[in-house]
Design an enzyme around this catalytic site. Sequence first.
Site, PDB file in Angstrom:
ATOM      1  CB  CYS A  13      -0.991  -0.050   1.153  1.00 54.00           C
ATOM      2  SG  CYS A  13      -2.422   0.988   0.834  1.00 54.00           S
TER       3      CYS A  13
ATOM      4  CG  HIS B 105      -3.450  -3.268   3.405  1.00 50.04           C
ATOM      5  ND1 HIS B 105      -2.348  -2.878   4.122  1.00 50.04           N
ATOM      6  CD2 HIS B 105      -4.094  -2.130   3.055  1.00 50.04           C
ATOM      7  CE1 HIS B 105      -2.319  -1.563   4.225  1.00 50.04           C
ATOM      8  NE2 HIS B 105      -3.360  -1.078   3.577  1.00 50.04           N
TER       9      HIS B 105
ATOM     10  CD  GLU C  24      -1.182  -6.069   5.325  1.00 53.42           C
ATOM     11  OE1 GLU C  24      -0.937  -6.272   4.117  1.00 53.42           O
ATOM     12  OE2 GLU C  24      -1.346  -4.926   5.802  1.00 53.42           O
TER      13      GLU C  24
END
Length: 550
Positions: free
Chosen positions: A382, A508, A510
């Site tokens: 990001c 994102h 993650e």
Amino acid sequence: MTKYVFVTGGVSSSLGKGLTASSLGRLLKSRGLKVTMCKLDPYLNVDPGTMNPGEHGEVFVTDDGGETDLDLGHYERFIDESLSKISNTTTGSIYSNVIAKERRGDYLGKTVQVIPHVTDEIKERIRRQGTLGADVVIVEIGGTVGDIEIVPFIEAIRQFRRDAGRDNVCYVHLTLVPYLAPSGEQKTKPTQHSVTELRSRGIQPDVIVCRSDQPISDSLKRKISLLCDVPHAAVISAVDAPSIYDIPITLHHEGLDTIVCNTLNIDLSEHAIDLSPWESVVRRVHNTNKRLRVGIVGKYVTMPDAYLSVAESIRHAGFAIGAKVDIEWLEAERVPSEIDADRIGQLDGVIVPGGFGERGIEGMIATARIARENQIPYLGICLGMQIQVIEFARHCLGLSDAHSTEFTHASTAPVIALMAEQMDVTDLGGTMRLGAWPAMLDDGSQVAELYGSTVVSERHRHRYEFNARYREQFEAAGLRCSGNSPDGRLVEFVELPGHPFFVGTQAHPEFKSRPDRPHPLFLGLIQAAAARAEGREPHIIDPSTVDVTL
Ligand code: GLN
């Protein structure tokens, strides 16, 4: 009939209530039950979206764009179910609903009160979870019993057992059993006080989970059982575990899932446990044959919880290749003056994670440059992708004052800008792009190879975008815009052919990594990091072929 487990905490915050709840979720799922989880947070913010990650930890984003508490990340990683906006409720959101109803006249002239109106609203949020088709809903109550703000939540869950029926509700209370070195003893008094506090609000716990740094002896369990009026089997010793992924196994050996199922009248013989998939994850956690060092260069590195999902994703990728990854937390503001190219060069890989605001930006840009010029594997997440775009513009396109309009409007090369600014219109505003968005990856690109697909979906949380006006210039200079929104307008992924791993994503990733299913981008980074550590060429592994059953 849906069953509900309420997890409360006492004595102290940060005991790991979220991990205990998540571990219980995993155990129940391993018994073939369909589980969902939610968190009730007693603070007044409507959601954690506006809260400082340096204070509160990361904001976890759900597929439907919910900005939620980081515990939801644990829930998703442990029970492997996608949660949603409604999986996190705060006092702020409860009150704003109640007040909106009051303004609309929905309460028909009644005096609007905490009991019953606020508690009804809380119960309604809990019941809503029960309509999602789960066999068991695990509800974690944030904060600590005894806090002023928690009282309406405790009252609501007390009433809930009356509404849902005794057999359908189980109260689990987490406490601390401290060890006092001078007397060489573990102390149960804080647990007794905490349970007394809970009882004074009308809740008798069914299970007491005792956190401690050493196992709780049987005689201590008997004492807690007697004084807190729970069966001996319902006193669970939750000793510090070597890794968070060991916790479900520890709690299972202590009988947590058995006592919870018994309380909820769930037939254990119909729901035998199969923990083997999780056990193989845990074996991977511990069976490592190499060590890697990955740096996270960010603004909130003194509060690692601010990047919790990033750190876990790094670890998951490490598990897949038998590597223990040591994370170095590097403060962006200290690059390059105190943390220089030599220091970054000692790392096997580096991540610039998401973030907002100007502090540390130049240090992140310096990090991206060091990584690009020295062939150090770099993953930009990001803001981290925006940083690598700015860096490339400054040093490879000759746009020396390139910047993001988030940080300055004086730049002659706003390579990162709001969509509205890119289109010279003002009515698109600066609203956040939130939640899951699809992207199309170029055939043959590094990212397509990593994902093993050309259509992907990732979660977003940002306002600014790659400025499409500069796309051709970047591509001509070698930075490939390898993933784009389906309409081709938004750049979602960049990579640098010829560099072992210089990949950025506007999303994102993650939030979608799982301990047994590492995210392809993190796997790519860790593969490249291992190659750097071993001084060999990276080879890319197909994530679908990762064998987690060692
Ligand atoms: N601050 C940047 C934006 O709003 C990046 C946000 C992020 O990293 N989540 O676009």
